[in-house]
Design an enzyme around this catalytic site. Sequence first.
Site, mmCIF file in Angstrom:
data_model
loop_
_atom_site.group_PDB
_atom_site.id
_atom_site.type_symbol
_atom_site.label_atom_id
_atom_site.label_comp_id
_atom_site.label_asym_id
_atom_site.label_seq_id
_atom_site.Cartn_x
_atom_site.Cartn_y
_atom_site.Cartn_z
ATOM 1 N N HIS A 109 1.399 4.699 -2.058
ATOM 2 C CA HIS A 109 1.154 6.353 -3.635
ATOM 3 C C HIS A 109 2.496 6.384 -4.070
ATOM 4 O O HIS A 109 3.307 7.093 -2.803
ATOM 5 C CB HIS A 109 -0.022 6.269 -3.182
ATOM 6 C CG HIS A 109 -1.047 6.435 -2.351
ATOM 7 N ND1 HIS A 109 -2.627 5.764 -3.069
ATOM 8 C CD2 HIS A 109 -1.030 5.838 -1.411
ATOM 9 C CE1 HIS A 109 -3.277 5.529 -2.687
ATOM 10 N NE2 HIS A 109 -2.915 5.458 -1.001
ATOM 11 N N GLU A 151 -11.348 2.889 6.017
ATOM 12 C CA GLU A 151 -10.313 3.963 6.109
ATOM 13 C C GLU A 151 -10.959 5.335 6.791
ATOM 14 O O GLU A 151 -11.309 5.625 8.355
ATOM 15 C CB GLU A 151 -9.517 4.485 5.008
ATOM 16 C CG GLU A 151 -8.208 5.502 5.644
ATOM 17 C CD GLU A 151 -7.544 6.351 4.225
ATOM 18 O OE1 GLU A 151 -8.407 6.493 3.365
ATOM 19 O OE2 GLU A 151 -6.610 6.988 5.075
ATOM 20 N N HIS A 201 1.401 -1.228 -0.360
ATOM 21 C CA HIS A 201 -0.277 0.433 -0.443
ATOM 22 C C HIS A 201 1.201 1.318 -0.126
ATOM 23 O O HIS A 201 1.191 1.804 0.851
ATOM 24 C CB HIS A 201 -1.108 -0.520 1.429
ATOM 25 C CG HIS A 201 -1.650 1.146 1.417
ATOM 26 N ND1 HIS A 201 -2.903 1.325 2.100
ATOM 27 C CD2 HIS A 201 -1.894 2.189 1.149
ATOM 28 C CE1 HIS A 201 -3.500 2.082 1.665
ATOM 29 N NE2 HIS A 201 -3.502 2.750 1.183
ATOM 30 N N ASP A 239 1.969 4.161 3.235
ATOM 31 C CA ASP A 239 0.753 5.230 2.067
ATOM 32 C C ASP A 239 1.534 6.457 1.542
ATOM 33 O O ASP A 239 1.709 6.260 0.246
ATOM 34 C CB ASP A 239 -0.379 5.240 2.970
ATOM 35 C CG ASP A 239 -1.592 5.677 2.626
ATOM 36 O OD1 ASP A 239 -2.007 5.346 1.573
ATOM 37 O OD2 ASP A 239 -2.912 6.012 3.673
HETATM 38 N N1 ADE Z 1 -4.414 8.804 -1.471
HETATM 39 C C1 ADE Z 1 -3.071 8.778 -0.892
HETATM 40 N N2 ADE Z 1 -2.844 8.422 -0.454
HETATM 41 C C2 ADE Z 1 -4.222 8.315 0.272
HETATM 42 C C3 ADE Z 1 -5.584 7.606 1.379
HETATM 43 N N3 ADE Z 1 -4.378 7.386 2.187
HETATM 44 N N4 ADE Z 1 -6.760 7.631 1.611
HETATM 45 C C4 ADE Z 1 -7.291 8.022 -0.011
HETATM 46 N N5 ADE Z 1 -6.562 8.295 -0.821
HETATM 47 C C5 ADE Z 1 -5.162 8.215 -0.999
HETATM 48 ZN ZN ZN Z 2 -4.160 4.950 0.218
#
Ligand code: ADE
Ligand code: ZN
Length: 344
Positions: free
Chosen positions: A18, A199, A16, A277
């Site tokens: 990005h 989340e 996970h 993340d």
């Molecule tokens: N894009 C980047 N990080 C994110 C996250 N924690 N939740 C949703 N979209 C994201």
């Molecule tokens: Zn994310």
Amino acid sequence: MTLAELIRRIPKAELHLHIEGTLEPELMMALARRNHITLPYADINEIRSAYEFSNLQSFLDIYYAGARVLQTERDFYDLTYAYLERAAQDNVRHVEIFFDPQTHTERNVSFRKVIDGICSALHKGEDDLGISSRLIMCFLRHLSAADALATLEEALPFKDRITAVGLDSSEVGHPPSKFAAVFDRARSQGLLTVAHAGEEGPPAYIVEALDLLKVRRIDHGVRCLEDPALLARLVKEQVPLTVCPLSNVKLRVFKTLAQHNLKRLLDAGLCVTVNSDDPAYFGGYVGENYLRCQETLGLDADDIHALARNSFQASFLDDADKARHIRELDALVSEMTNRRSGPA
Ligand code: ADE
Ligand code: ZN
């Protein structure tokens, strides 16, 4: 052996991550200069002090603004390779990277430049750092399903380089059901599916992601503990959760790390993994996420071993590669923990 040493030395996968969230302030400034873009910050300290978030949306506003410095194929290459070098220091052996094409194509940066830049860095990372990878294309859920579908069609000529599609951005008010048809089309083209759910959004969004999007993993998913029937299902089906503890604290999903439910999720028998993340924004790469959780939540060697094993088990690697990584992990843990319990 200390647990910190164990955390540093064990092989791990990150599931996970990005890629746009690995843009460190130093690189943001350098790319702004290279591309003649004016940032609303005077220096790196100002950038860092802007990283105080009250919720997901307050982060996303700053994150999308930062991503504007990414313009050329080389920018995406530099971004991705810098992440891989950092991940190698944490002994990451396999990464499954999210990218958000809509953040770039809506600024007239072509899909091809984005994916070519990322993929050349991933190839070099495999050759030079020994890190294998998969790519997951995320749709921005605050945009329309029609926009997501158009993005999917634009991506299909490149689908041999994309393993799965995902769903990210502002969760509340944008349930998985909004994207059911897009995900149907993606699956019909042989792509796997994942989605951010639970989340900030309710457990019902996790159920929708499973039933309507047929996801293989839930990204975050920490709110599943609020629904006992859902929890039982996730345990029974061993649906992996890609949990991001430091992100959850920065975005105030939990007030403090001590209040994070990671240990409760593990003890409930879920297939939990630990991930970073958007590490450039949240103050820690994956090793730091393991370490801070170990210290704050009192994780023991078995917990750490389980998290690392789950990271390979939950990955999109084939069974032989999963088994190879897990064998190496098991051997290292048993060597390190035997030394600890043996004579001084
Ligand atoms: N894009 C980047 N990080 C994110 C996250 N924690 N939740 C949703 N979209 C994201
Ligand atoms: Zn994310």
